[in-house]
Design a protein around this motif. Structure first.
Motif, PDB file in Angstrom:
ATOM      1  N   ARG A 138       2.106  -2.106  -1.662  1.00 45.90           N
ATOM      2  CA  ARG A 138       2.642  -0.753  -1.524  1.00 45.90           C
ATOM      3  C   ARG A 138       1.616   0.213  -0.936  1.00 45.90           C
ATOM      4  NH1 ARG A 138       7.119  -2.593  -1.619  1.00 45.90           N
ATOM      5  NH2 ARG A 138       8.326  -2.920  -3.489  1.00 45.90           N
ATOM      6  N   SER A 139       0.349  -0.179  -0.998  1.00 44.07           N
ATOM      7  CA  SER A 139      -0.701   0.660  -0.425  1.00 44.07           C
ATOM      8  C   SER A 139      -1.740  -0.248   0.219  1.00 44.07           C
ATOM      9  CB  SER A 139      -1.344   1.536  -1.501  1.00 44.07           C
ATOM     10  OG  SER A 139      -1.997   0.750  -2.469  1.00 44.07           O
ATOM     11  N   VAL A 140      -2.390   0.286   1.233  1.00 47.96           N
ATOM     12  CA  VAL A 140      -3.442  -0.458   1.924  1.00 47.96           C
ATOM     13  C   VAL A 140      -4.710   0.384   1.916  1.00 47.96           C
ATOM     14  CG1 VAL A 140      -1.983  -1.895   3.390  1.00 47.96           C
ATOM     15  CG2 VAL A 140      -2.549   0.397   4.147  1.00 47.96           C
ATOM     16  N   PRO A 141      -5.869  -0.264   1.861  1.00 43.59           N
ATOM     17  CA  PRO A 141      -6.037  -1.709   1.769  1.00 43.59           C
ATOM     18  C   PRO A 141      -5.782  -2.228   0.348  1.00 43.59           C
ATOM     19  CG  PRO A 141      -8.187  -0.635   1.722  1.00 43.59           C
ATOM     20  CD  PRO A 141      -7.155   0.453   1.933  1.00 43.59           C
ATOM     21  N   SER A 142      -5.299  -3.450   0.303  1.00 42.53           N
ATOM     22  CA  SER A 142      -5.162  -4.192  -0.951  1.00 42.53           C
ATOM     23  C   SER A 142      -5.863  -5.529  -0.751  1.00 42.53           C
ATOM     24  CB  SER A 142      -3.690  -4.423  -1.307  1.00 42.53           C
ATOM     25  OG  SER A 142      -3.065  -3.231  -1.689  1.00 42.53           O
ATOM     26  N   LEU A 143      -6.653  -5.921  -1.713  1.00 46.49           N
ATOM     27  CA  LEU A 143      -7.419  -7.171  -1.609  1.00 46.49           C
ATOM     28  C   LEU A 143      -6.918  -8.162  -2.653  1.00 46.49           C
ATOM     29  CD1 LEU A 143     -11.028  -5.726  -1.281  1.00 46.49           C
ATOM     30  CD2 LEU A 143      -9.612  -6.668   0.545  1.00 46.49           C
ATOM     31  N   LEU A 144      -6.580  -9.349  -2.189  1.00 47.47           N
ATOM     32  CA  LEU A 144      -6.165 -10.428  -3.073  1.00 47.47           C
ATOM     33  C   LEU A 144      -7.338 -11.393  -3.210  1.00 47.47           C
ATOM     34  CD1 LEU A 144      -3.717 -11.646  -4.620  1.00 47.47           C
ATOM     35  CD2 LEU A 144      -3.269 -13.000  -2.565  1.00 47.47           C
ATOM     36  N   PHE A 145      -7.829 -11.559  -4.444  1.00 44.47           N
ATOM     37  CA  PHE A 145      -8.936 -12.475  -4.728  1.00 44.47           C
ATOM     38  C   PHE A 145      -8.339 -13.772  -5.253  1.00 44.47           C
ATOM     39  CE2 PHE A 145     -10.664  -8.237  -5.007  1.00 44.47           C
ATOM     40  CZ  PHE A 145     -11.888  -8.357  -4.368  1.00 44.47           C
ATOM     41  N   ILE A 146      -8.608 -14.883  -4.554  1.00 43.62           N
ATOM     42  CA  ILE A 146      -8.009 -16.161  -4.904  1.00 43.62           C
ATOM     43  C   ILE A 146      -9.093 -17.142  -5.349  1.00 43.62           C
ATOM     44  CG2 ILE A 146      -6.550 -18.053  -4.100  1.00 43.62           C
ATOM     45  CD1 ILE A 146      -5.609 -16.159  -1.844  1.00 43.62           C
ATOM     46  N   PRO A 147      -9.204 -17.381  -6.659  1.00 36.56           N
ATOM     47  CA  PRO A 147     -10.164 -18.380  -7.149  1.00 36.56           C
ATOM     48  C   PRO A 147      -9.614 -19.790  -6.923  1.00 36.56           C
ATOM     49  CG  PRO A 147      -8.942 -17.448  -8.981  1.00 36.56           C
ATOM     50  CD  PRO A 147      -8.464 -16.733  -7.745  1.00 36.56           C
ATOM     51  N   MET A 148     -10.451 -20.774  -7.094  1.00 38.03           N
ATOM     52  CA  MET A 148     -10.004 -22.163  -6.933  1.00 38.03           C
ATOM     53  C   MET A 148      -9.034 -22.556  -8.042  1.00 38.03           C
ATOM     54  SD  MET A 148     -11.133 -23.303  -4.119  1.00 38.03           S
ATOM     55  CE  MET A 148     -10.648 -25.007  -4.299  1.00 38.03           C
ATOM     56  N   GLU A 149      -9.238 -22.043  -9.226  1.00 34.69           N
ATOM     57  CA  GLU A 149      -8.367 -22.344 -10.366  1.00 34.69           C
ATOM     58  C   GLU A 149      -7.758 -21.053 -10.884  1.00 34.69           C
ATOM     59  OE1 GLU A 149      -7.802 -25.468 -11.451  1.00 34.69           O
ATOM     60  OE2 GLU A 149      -9.170 -26.271  -9.956  1.00 34.69           O
ATOM     61  N   GLY A 150      -6.527 -21.123 -11.310  1.00 34.28           N
ATOM     62  CA  GLY A 150      -5.897 -19.949 -11.915  1.00 34.28           C
ATOM     63  C   GLY A 150      -5.180 -19.090 -10.892  1.00 34.28           C
ATOM     64  N   LYS A 151      -4.676 -17.985 -11.390  1.00 31.19           N
ATOM     65  CA  LYS A 151      -3.877 -17.066 -10.569  1.00 31.19           C
ATOM     66  C   LYS A 151      -4.766 -16.111  -9.783  1.00 31.19           C
ATOM     67  CE  LYS A 151       0.272 -18.116 -12.256  1.00 31.19           C
ATOM     68  NZ  LYS A 151       1.107 -18.986 -11.513  1.00 31.19           N
ATOM     69  N   PRO A 152      -4.284 -15.688  -8.611  1.00 33.34           N
ATOM     70  CA  PRO A 152      -5.032 -14.687  -7.844  1.00 33.34           C
ATOM     71  C   PRO A 152      -5.007 -13.329  -8.540  1.00 33.34           C
ATOM     72  CG  PRO A 152      -2.984 -15.287  -6.725  1.00 33.34           C
ATOM     73  CD  PRO A 152      -3.076 -16.133  -7.939  1.00 33.34           C
ATOM     74  N   LYS A 153      -5.972 -12.483  -8.191  1.00 28.14           N
ATOM     75  CA  LYS A 153      -6.065 -11.142  -8.754  1.00 28.14           C
ATOM     76  C   LYS A 153      -6.060 -10.128  -7.609  1.00 28.14           C
ATOM     77  CE  LYS A 153      -8.869 -12.585 -12.749  1.00 28.14           C
ATOM     78  NZ  LYS A 153      -7.889 -13.472 -13.179  1.00 28.14           N
ATOM     79  N   MET A 154      -5.326  -9.022  -7.804  1.00 24.58           N
ATOM     80  CA  MET A 154      -5.203  -8.007  -6.771  1.00 24.58           C
ATOM     81  C   MET A 154      -6.099  -6.817  -7.075  1.00 24.58           C
ATOM     82  SD  MET A 154      -3.580  -7.304  -3.918  1.00 24.58           S
ATOM     83  CE  MET A 154      -2.090  -8.303  -3.841  1.00 24.58           C
ATOM     84  N   GLY A 155      -6.763  -6.336  -6.035  1.00 25.38           N
ATOM     85  CA  GLY A 155      -7.536  -5.104  -6.110  1.00 25.38           C
ATOM     86  C   GLY A 155      -7.002  -4.150  -5.057  1.00 25.38           C
ATOM     87  N   ARG A 156      -7.003  -2.865  -5.342  1.00 27.89           N
ATOM     88  CA  ARG A 156      -6.455  -1.893  -4.401  1.00 27.89           C
ATOM     89  C   ARG A 156      -7.513  -0.865  -4.021  1.00 27.89           C
ATOM     90  NH1 ARG A 156      -1.665  -3.928  -4.431  1.00 27.89           N
ATOM     91  NH2 ARG A 156      -0.372  -4.212  -6.246  1.00 27.89           N
ATOM     92  N   GLY A 157      -7.473  -0.459  -2.762  1.00 31.68           N
ATOM     93  CA  GLY A 157      -8.368   0.578  -2.273  1.00 31.68           C
ATOM     94  C   GLY A 157      -9.669   0.016  -1.725  1.00 31.68           C
ATOM     95  N   VAL A 158     -10.450   0.907  -1.155  1.00 30.84           N
ATOM     96  CA  VAL A 158     -11.738   0.528  -0.571  1.00 30.84           C
ATOM     97  C   VAL A 158     -12.737   0.255  -1.681  1.00 30.84           C
ATOM     98  CG1 VAL A 158     -13.662   1.301   0.859  1.00 30.84           C
ATOM     99  CG2 VAL A 158     -11.331   1.889   1.497  1.00 30.84           C
ATOM    100  N   MET A 159     -13.479  -0.822  -1.524  1.00 25.78           N
ATOM    101  CA  MET A 159     -14.548  -1.148  -2.483  1.00 25.78           C
ATOM    102  C   MET A 159     -15.885  -1.028  -1.765  1.00 25.78           C
ATOM    103  SD  MET A 159     -13.500  -4.648  -4.390  1.00 25.78           S
ATOM    104  CE  MET A 159     -12.473  -4.646  -5.819  1.00 25.78           C
ATOM    105  N   PRO A 160     -16.869  -0.425  -2.416  1.00 23.32           N
ATOM    106  CA  PRO A 160     -18.218  -0.477  -1.848  1.00 23.32           C
ATOM    107  C   PRO A 160     -18.680  -1.946  -1.804  1.00 23.32           C
ATOM    108  CG  PRO A 160     -18.142   1.002  -3.756  1.00 23.32           C
ATOM    109  CD  PRO A 160     -16.819   0.319  -3.668  1.00 23.32           C
ATOM    110  N   LYS A 161     -19.610  -2.220  -0.934  1.00 20.30           N
ATOM    111  CA  LYS A 161     -20.098  -3.590  -0.776  1.00 20.30           C
ATOM    112  C   LYS A 161     -20.592  -4.164  -2.099  1.00 20.30           C
ATOM    113  CE  LYS A 161     -23.262  -6.397   1.944  1.00 20.30           C
ATOM    114  NZ  LYS A 161     -24.376  -6.376   2.891  1.00 20.30           N
ATOM    115  N   SER A 162     -21.278  -3.360  -2.906  1.00 23.94           N
ATOM    116  CA  SER A 162     -21.807  -3.860  -4.181  1.00 23.94           C
ATOM    117  C   SER A 162     -20.673  -4.284  -5.118  1.00 23.94           C
ATOM    118  CB  SER A 162     -22.692  -2.807  -4.848  1.00 23.94           C
ATOM    119  OG  SER A 162     -21.947  -1.616  -5.078  1.00 23.94           O
ATOM    120  N   ASP A 163     -19.588  -3.502  -5.167  1.00 20.29           N
ATOM    121  CA  ASP A 163     -18.442  -3.852  -6.011  1.00 20.29           C
ATOM    122  C   ASP A 163     -17.739  -5.095  -5.489  1.00 20.29           C
ATOM    123  OD1 ASP A 163     -19.103  -1.601  -7.425  1.00 20.29           O
ATOM    124  OD2 ASP A 163     -17.269  -0.490  -6.950  1.00 20.29           O
TER     125      ASP A 163
END
Length: 117
Positions: free
Chosen positions: A82-107
């Motif tokens: 529903r909003s961009v940017p949205s980041l989908l983090f996909i680990p090798m095991e388990g369900k993906p996790k969604m993050g929304r908005g700009v993240m600083p490089k450290s985060d």
């Protein structure tokens, strides 16, 4: 360039085939981040070089993909973007996790280390 662009067909072969109500099963051989973005989006443009840096730094450990929500509406709808940017983090095991908005490089690097690696 270490970041790859995905369309529906690429998603089906590289990430997951979830089109027929199938369960989530990640198909990749390394964890991944998918950036759902739009070309007109200012925050997306700000995030893009950060993702490039992270993709280069972790190129042997993760994949970094981009999905243009205006060109790939089915993929955006599948993940309820529903909003961009949205980041989908996909680990090798388990369900993906969604993050929304700009993240600083450290985060972003913290998320890679804690969620993906």
């Amino acid at each position: 360039m270490s970041v790859s662009y995905l369309n529906k067909e690429d998603f089906t072969t590289k990430v997951a085939n979830v089109w027929n109500g199938g369960e989530w099963k990640y198909l990749g051989d390394k964890p991944a981040i998918i950036d759902f973005f739009a070309t007109w989006c200012g925050p997306c443009k700000a995030l893009s070089p950060i993702l490039e840096e992270v993709a280069d730094k972790y190129k042997d450990q993760i994949y970094v993909y981009k999905v243009d929500v205006d060109q790939q509406e089915e993929l955006a709808a599948l993940f309820n973007i529903r909003s961009v940017p949205s980041l989908l983090f996909i680990p090798m095991e388990g369900k993906p996790k969604m993050g929304r908005g700009v993240m600083p490089k450290s985060d972003l690097e913290y998320a890679i280390k804690s969620v993906l690696l």
